[in-house]
Each structure stands twice: as structure tokens, then as C-alpha cells.
Scaffold this motif. Structure first.
Motif, PDB file in Angstrom:
ATOM      1  N   GLU A  79      18.974  17.822  53.585  1.00  0.00           N
ATOM      2  CA  GLU A  79      18.813  16.427  53.600  1.00  0.00           C
ATOM      3  C   GLU A  79      18.506  15.877  54.920  1.00  0.00           C
ATOM      4  O   GLU A  79      17.576  15.070  54.920  1.00  0.00           O
ATOM      5  CB  GLU A  79      20.244  15.717  53.273  1.00  0.00           C
ATOM      6  CG  GLU A  79      20.846  16.176  51.768  1.00  0.00           C
ATOM      7  CD  GLU A  79      22.108  15.389  51.799  1.00  0.00           C
ATOM      8  OE1 GLU A  79      22.896  15.198  53.031  1.00  0.00           O
ATOM      9  OE2 GLU A  79      22.839  15.593  50.831  1.00  0.00           O
TER      10      GLU A  79
ATOM     11  N   ARG B  84      15.209  13.582  56.113  1.00  0.00           N
ATOM     12  CA  ARG B  84      15.146  12.427  57.056  1.00  0.00           C
ATOM     13  C   ARG B  84      14.043  12.680  57.937  1.00  0.00           C
ATOM     14  O   ARG B  84      13.764  11.777  59.016  1.00  0.00           O
ATOM     15  CB  ARG B  84      16.418  12.059  57.524  1.00  0.00           C
ATOM     16  CG  ARG B  84      17.364  11.411  56.496  1.00  0.00           C
ATOM     17  CD  ARG B  84      18.594  11.051  56.911  1.00  0.00           C
ATOM     18  NE  ARG B  84      19.364  11.992  57.661  1.00  0.00           N
ATOM     19  CZ  ARG B  84      20.388  12.783  56.968  1.00  0.00           C
ATOM     20  NH1 ARG B  84      20.680  12.349  55.827  1.00  0.00           N
ATOM     21  NH2 ARG B  84      21.199  13.698  57.702  1.00  0.00           N
TER      22      ARG B  84
ATOM     23  N   ARG C 256      10.656  11.998  57.194  1.00  0.00           N
ATOM     24  CA  ARG C 256      10.448  10.363  57.421  1.00  0.00           C
ATOM     25  C   ARG C 256      10.215   9.915  58.830  1.00  0.00           C
ATOM     26  O   ARG C 256       9.462   9.021  59.217  1.00  0.00           O
ATOM     27  CB  ARG C 256      11.864   9.732  56.686  1.00  0.00           C
ATOM     28  CG  ARG C 256      11.855   9.726  55.128  1.00  0.00           C
ATOM     29  CD  ARG C 256      13.085   9.308  54.587  1.00  0.00           C
ATOM     30  NE  ARG C 256      13.263   8.065  55.076  1.00  0.00           N
ATOM     31  CZ  ARG C 256      14.547   7.488  54.929  1.00  0.00           C
ATOM     32  NH1 ARG C 256      15.634   8.082  54.586  1.00  0.00           N
ATOM     33  NH2 ARG C 256      14.634   6.088  55.584  1.00  0.00           N
TER      34      ARG C 256
ATOM     35  N   TYR D 108      18.688   3.771  60.349  1.00  0.00           N
ATOM     36  CA  TYR D 108      17.596   4.212  59.922  1.00  0.00           C
ATOM     37  C   TYR D 108      16.349   3.443  59.925  1.00  0.00           C
ATOM     38  O   TYR D 108      15.493   3.740  58.984  1.00  0.00           O
ATOM     39  CB  TYR D 108      17.915   4.770  58.423  1.00  0.00           C
ATOM     40  CG  TYR D 108      18.931   5.795  58.324  1.00  0.00           C
ATOM     41  CD1 TYR D 108      18.955   7.142  58.887  1.00  0.00           C
ATOM     42  CD2 TYR D 108      20.258   5.582  57.951  1.00  0.00           C
ATOM     43  CE1 TYR D 108      19.845   8.019  58.819  1.00  0.00           C
ATOM     44  CE2 TYR D 108      21.404   6.190  57.930  1.00  0.00           C
ATOM     45  CZ  TYR D 108      21.217   7.546  58.308  1.00  0.00           C
ATOM     46  OH  TYR D 108      22.312   8.741  58.243  1.00  0.00           O
TER      47      TYR D 108
ATOM     48  N   PHE E 150      13.258   3.915  61.231  1.00  0.00           N
ATOM     49  CA  PHE E 150      12.668   4.889  61.933  1.00  0.00           C
ATOM     50  C   PHE E 150      11.353   4.239  62.337  1.00  0.00           C
ATOM     51  O   PHE E 150      10.603   4.876  63.350  1.00  0.00           O
ATOM     52  CB  PHE E 150      12.308   5.906  61.133  1.00  0.00           C
ATOM     53  CG  PHE E 150      13.360   7.011  60.287  1.00  0.00           C
ATOM     54  CD1 PHE E 150      14.485   7.207  61.334  1.00  0.00           C
ATOM     55  CD2 PHE E 150      13.565   7.068  58.951  1.00  0.00           C
ATOM     56  CE1 PHE E 150      15.573   7.948  61.118  1.00  0.00           C
ATOM     57  CE2 PHE E 150      14.626   7.815  58.798  1.00  0.00           C
ATOM     58  CZ  PHE E 150      15.654   8.221  59.704  1.00  0.00           C
TER      59      PHE E 150
END
Length: 285
Positions: A67, A71, A74, A254, A256
């Protein structure tokens, strides 16, 4: 088979009256190793076994790793589309705080480090002063900036003032240690010449020590400014102000694209400071 040697004549003495022949190896030779093969391979086996056991004790959660890779990708892809707009105000405020912290902590830290460095140079200070200043240098370099920042946040609360104090302490330890080592390596002949003329202690420092360490002082100060700006982003994560707080908030949510924008700002400022410091150092060489 013996390796061939190269005979080189080296002048010995002030007038080169005597000559000596010195042999230099011209082929690479394997450095000495453990002669006993059983002991050698046994130690290698123990090292390999320790490495396997150490890796096995990490308790890796492979599902979380998979996982995290998603991320992570990303986050890397966000650098293609950084978002400077959504949190423009936070980025600007954080950048100004980081720049202010870096400049002020560098200026104050260098100003305090110079007298401490003089006291920490054995050829310039008596033993009691030397031991005291060396203790100050050692204490200021003992803890990492993050630990100091946490302590300062507890004492003075969240904000750039805690970051300023943290970076100032780090600057004192860094600059005083390196400057003291440079001062201990200055040419003793210049010190003795000035002392022989009856020059005072301050005159010896100004006219004999200062000219020899000035280029190094400028270079180290600019280098420390670069470090302080980067560290201001790190100490901000624990609440000590700066652009690190903005980066931490973006990562926690998150966001990003915003985090990528913050990191690009940091990279740009560091690169600009690097080129500027190189140009300034040339002016003092």
C-alpha cells in the motif's frame, strides 16, 4: 613474484645537498587479511548469519509495504503537477518563517561562535578557557536538532522562535568546532612575529589570525546558512515554525501536489544559495 619498484630521488635538507633514493610500488597489492582460512570463513559466516537474523527481526508488514508503494508513486507523480495555489498563503508564510529563522540563527550563531572558537583554540587560549569553550562546543553538538527543537517547543511554545533558538545552538557548535581547528592550524611564525613586536592579544587576533581564517569563515558561514534553511524545514515538523509545518500538514492530509510544491521551493532555495555561496567565496579567495 616481486612487484617492480620505481626509484625516485628526493632532496633532503635545506640546500638539497644530500639525495636519497626511495622505492614506490607500481602494482596493486592485496591488503593483509586473516591468514587462517577457517577463521576467515567462520567470521564471514557469523556476519552473514547476523545479517539474516537482523533482517528477520524487522517485522515487515508486506501488505502495508504494498500500500505504501502505491502512495509513494502518487507522491512521486505529484511532482509533475505541483500545486502552488491551493495553499499559497501557507507556503509563503512558511517560506518567510524558514528564511527568517535561517538568516537570524546563522548571524547570531556565527557571532557567538567566533569568540568561543578563539577560546577553543589551544594555541590562543589558556587551559581553563580552552576547557570551558571545548565543553560548550561539545554540549552544543551533543543533541540532534530535532531533540533540541522538541525541548525548545516545550519551553517556549510552538512557533519560529523555538526554531530560531534550535538553529542558533546548532550553528554555535558547528562553527566553533571547525573555526577552532582552523585557528589551531594558523602559521605560528606570524603569531610569534607579532608577539615579538609587543602586539596585544587583540592585535594578534586581528592581524595574524583573522586574515588566515577569513576565507574559511565566509565559506563555513554560507554553508551553515544553507544547512539552517534545510533544517528549518525539518524542525518545523515538531512545531518549531517554518515551511516544515506546511509540508507536514500537506503530507498528513495526503495533499501530495501541495507537498511537492513545498519540496520544490526548498530545492530551489537551496540551489540558489549554493550558487550564491560559490560566487561569494570566490570574492574572498
Amino acid at each position: 613474484m616481486n612487484a617492480p619498484v620505481l626509484n625516485v630521488q628526493v632532496a633532503i635538507g635545506g640546500h638539497g645537498a644530500a639525495m636519497a633514493t626511495r622505492a614506490w610500488p607500481t602494482q596493486w597489492k592485496r591488503p593483509p587479511w586473516i591468514a587462517n582460512a577457517a577463521l576467515r570463513y567462520g567470521l564471514m559466516g557469523l556476519a552473514l548469519l547476523w545479517l539474516v537474523l537482523a533482517l528477520g527481526s524487522l517485522e515487515i508488514n508486506w501488505q502495508r509495504v504494498s500500500e505504501g508503494l502505491v502512495r509513494g508513486w502518487r507522491f512521486v507523480a505529484a511532482f509533475a503537477q505541483p500545486d502552488f495555489v491551493s495553499r499559497q498563503h501557507d507556503i509563503v508564510v512558511g517560506f518567510v518563517e524558514s528564511l527568517t529563522m535561517a538568516l537570524t540563527s546563522t548571524a547570531v550563531g556565527v557571532a557567538l561562535a567566533i569568540p568561543i572558537a578563539v577560546g577553543a583554540a589551544r594555541n590562543l587560549a589558556p587551559l581553563p578557557v580552552y576547557l570551558f569553550c571545548r565543553t560548550v562546543v561539545a554540549l552544543s553538538r551533543t543533541l540532534n536538532e530535532i531533540i533540541i527543537a522538541i525541548f525548545m517547543v516545550v519551553m517556549f511554545g510552538f512557533g519560529p522562535f523555538a526554531g530560531f533558538l534550535t538553529l542558533t545552538i546548532a550553528t554555535i557548535g558547528f562553527m566553533a568546532k571547525l573555526l577552532a581547528e582552523d585557528m589551531e592550524e594558523v602559521k605560528a611564525s606570524q603569531l610569534e612575529a607579532l608577539r615579538a613586536t609587543g602586539a596585544s592579544y587583540m592585535q594578534v587576533l586581528v592581524y595574524a589570525v583573522y586574515p588566515q581564517v577569513l576565507p574559511r569563515l565566509v565559506g563555513l558561514s554560507l554553508y551553515r546558512l544553507d544547512i539552517n534553511f534545510r533544517e528549518s524545514a525539518v524542525v518545523g515538523i515538531v512545531g518549531a515554525g517554518g515551511i516544515g509545518a506546511t509540508l507536514n500538514t500537506a503530507m498528513d492530509r495526503y495533499e501530495f501536489n501541495t507537498a511537492a510544491a513545498v519540496i520544490l521551493v526548498i530545492i530551489g532555495i537551496v540551489m540558489l544559495a549554493e550558487y550564491a555561496s560559490g560566487w561569494i567565496r570566490k570574492r574572498f579567495d
